[in-house]
Scaffold this active site. Structure first.
Site, mmCIF file in Angstrom:
data_model
loop_
_atom_site.group_PDB
_atom_site.id
_atom_site.type_symbol
_atom_site.label_atom_id
_atom_site.label_comp_id
_atom_site.label_asym_id
_atom_site.label_seq_id
_atom_site.Cartn_x
_atom_site.Cartn_y
_atom_site.Cartn_z
ATOM 1 N N ASN A 9 0.865 -1.190 0.000
ATOM 2 C CA ASN A 9 0.000 0.000 0.000
ATOM 3 C C ASN A 9 0.902 1.241 0.000
ATOM 4 O OD1 ASN A 9 -1.596 2.186 0.751
ATOM 5 N ND2 ASN A 9 -2.898 0.973 2.107
ATOM 6 N N LYS A 12 0.314 4.096 2.530
ATOM 7 C CA LYS A 12 0.862 3.884 3.882
ATOM 8 C C LYS A 12 2.352 4.209 3.894
ATOM 9 C CE LYS A 12 -1.669 0.072 6.049
ATOM 10 N NZ LYS A 12 -1.513 -1.303 6.550
ATOM 11 N N ASP A 68 -0.428 -2.414 10.866
ATOM 12 C CA ASP A 68 -1.780 -2.942 10.709
ATOM 13 C C ASP A 68 -2.721 -1.922 11.320
ATOM 14 O OD1 ASP A 68 -3.039 -5.367 9.513
ATOM 15 O OD2 ASP A 68 -4.159 -5.239 11.381
ATOM 16 N N PHE A 153 -6.298 8.160 1.640
ATOM 17 C CA PHE A 153 -6.718 6.866 1.083
ATOM 18 C C PHE A 153 -7.758 6.244 2.013
ATOM 19 C CE2 PHE A 153 -4.622 3.656 3.836
ATOM 20 C CZ PHE A 153 -3.818 4.485 4.605
ATOM 21 N N TYR A 155 -10.560 5.153 4.230
ATOM 22 C CA TYR A 155 -11.763 5.781 4.800
ATOM 23 C C TYR A 155 -11.570 7.276 5.086
ATOM 24 C CZ TYR A 155 -13.107 0.882 5.397
ATOM 25 O OH TYR A 155 -13.406 -0.441 5.164
ATOM 26 N N ASP A 156 -10.463 7.852 4.630
ATOM 27 C CA ASP A 156 -10.193 9.271 4.907
ATOM 28 C C ASP A 156 -11.354 10.209 4.530
ATOM 29 O OD1 ASP A 156 -7.754 8.887 6.099
ATOM 30 O OD2 ASP A 156 -6.571 9.380 4.325
ATOM 31 N N LYS A 176 -2.824 15.823 8.464
ATOM 32 C CA LYS A 176 -3.163 14.428 8.803
ATOM 33 C C LYS A 176 -1.937 13.724 9.377
ATOM 34 C CE LYS A 176 -4.362 9.835 7.296
ATOM 35 N NZ LYS A 176 -4.485 8.820 6.258
ATOM 36 N N ARG A 182 -1.363 6.879 12.746
ATOM 37 C CA ARG A 182 -0.046 6.446 12.280
ATOM 38 C C ARG A 182 1.049 7.376 12.835
ATOM 39 N NH1 ARG A 182 -1.979 5.625 7.655
ATOM 40 N NH2 ARG A 182 -2.396 3.461 8.179
HETATM 41 P P1 IMP Z 1 -4.278 -3.332 6.601
HETATM 42 O O1 IMP Z 1 -3.578 -2.611 7.708
HETATM 43 O O2 IMP Z 1 -3.415 -3.633 5.431
HETATM 44 O O3 IMP Z 1 -5.069 -4.514 7.096
HETATM 45 O O4 IMP Z 1 -5.351 -2.329 5.964
HETATM 46 C C1 IMP Z 1 -5.834 -1.265 6.678
HETATM 47 C C2 IMP Z 1 -7.055 -0.682 6.000
HETATM 48 O O5 IMP Z 1 -7.639 0.220 6.937
HETATM 49 C C3 IMP Z 1 -6.720 0.152 4.770
HETATM 50 O O6 IMP Z 1 -6.808 -0.572 3.589
HETATM 51 C C4 IMP Z 1 -7.740 1.270 4.845
HETATM 52 O O7 IMP Z 1 -8.952 0.835 4.264
HETATM 53 C C5 IMP Z 1 -7.944 1.435 6.342
HETATM 54 N N1 IMP Z 1 -7.025 2.471 6.872
HETATM 55 C C6 IMP Z 1 -5.920 2.293 7.645
HETATM 56 N N2 IMP Z 1 -5.315 3.470 7.891
HETATM 57 C C7 IMP Z 1 -6.042 4.400 7.246
HETATM 58 C C8 IMP Z 1 -5.887 5.810 7.112
HETATM 59 O O8 IMP Z 1 -4.945 6.446 7.592
HETATM 60 N N3 IMP Z 1 -6.840 6.424 6.387
HETATM 61 C C9 IMP Z 1 -7.896 5.764 5.808
HETATM 62 N N4 IMP Z 1 -8.058 4.454 5.889
HETATM 63 C C10 IMP Z 1 -7.138 3.764 6.608
#
Ligand code: IMP
Length: 200
Positions: A9, A12, A68, A153, A155-156, A176, A182
């Site tokens: 991602n 991230k 995560d 990205f 749910y922002d 942000k 994070r």
């Molecule tokens: P994972 O950590 O790869 O399981 O995925 C985390 C998921 O949570 C992401 O794909 C987003 O849909 C959501 N997510 C995590 N952090 C954020 C953020 O900072 N903004 C928006 N959505 C987030």
């Protein structure tokens, strides 16, 4: 010394790089197609962060950090939580995930006080298959009535952090990256990370 983020991602990775600032070369798994997808089989953010960090650090000689994270909505009993990435199915877009969340929220008659939500981020650092640190960061807020904004990205576009009227996707990226789940997690780790990178 380079730090590998155990993710494909790129949003991230960019956020982690921006929050950490200069001094560390940050890379992710986009440069490592040979490393297969890691199944997030854990029951918590911490378990998933640890298993990603361990799996990748067994395959690469670098210091590895795994993130995560997800959104927990009060009126939905903490959903989507650890299932945030696949809330609307494995290949669903961010818009589809958001649409599902807003539909679910409408079903439970979420009054404004029940739109409370929080983003949670757990980071795990590993080297040679050994966990060296785990930290957590949380940012509280509420779910907007509709999507707003183009930054970020996931749910922002529907998350309004406490103290603001705008969603994360409307606020400048630097803002942000100063107040997010994070950012809070990374700040707890920053000194240790720099020290670990210098060791190698
Ligand atoms: P994972 O950590 O790869 O399981 O995925 C985390 C998921 O949570 C992401 O794909 C987003 O849909 C959501 N997510 C995590 N952090 C954020 C953020 O900072 N903004 C928006 N959505 C987030």
């Amino acid at each position: 010394m380079q730090l590998i983020v155990a993710t494909r991602n790129t949003h991230k990775t960019r956020e982690i790089e921006q929050i950490l600032g200069s001094g560390l070369a940050v890379r992710d798994l986009t440069a490592h197609p040979e490393i297969s997808e890691i199944t997030e089989s854990g029951m918590s953010f911490e378990e998933n962060a640890k298993l990603k960090a361990i799996a990748v650090s067994k395959k690469l000689p670098d210091l590895v950090i795994a993130d995560d994270s997800g959104l927990e909505v009060e009126a939905l009993g903490g959903a989507p939580g650890i299932h945030s990435a696949r809330y609307a199915g494995a290949n669903a877009s961010d818009k589809e995930k958001i649409a599902k969340l807003l539909r679910q929220l409408a079903k439970v008659d979420a009054k404004s006080d029940r739109r409370r939500a929080r983003f949670r981020c757990v980071l795990a650092v590993a080297r040679d298959g050994q966990i060296l640190a785990t930290v957590e960061g949380v940012v509280k807020g509420k779910i907007a009535e509709r999507l707003c904004g183009l930054h970020g990205f996931g749910y922002d576009p529907i998350f309004i952090p406490d103290g603001f009227e705008e969603t994360f996707a409307e606020l400048p990226e630097e803002l942000k990256n100063n107040i997010s789940h994070r950012a809070k997690a990374i700040r707890k780790l920053q000194a240790q990370l720099l020290a670990l990178c210098r060791e190698v």
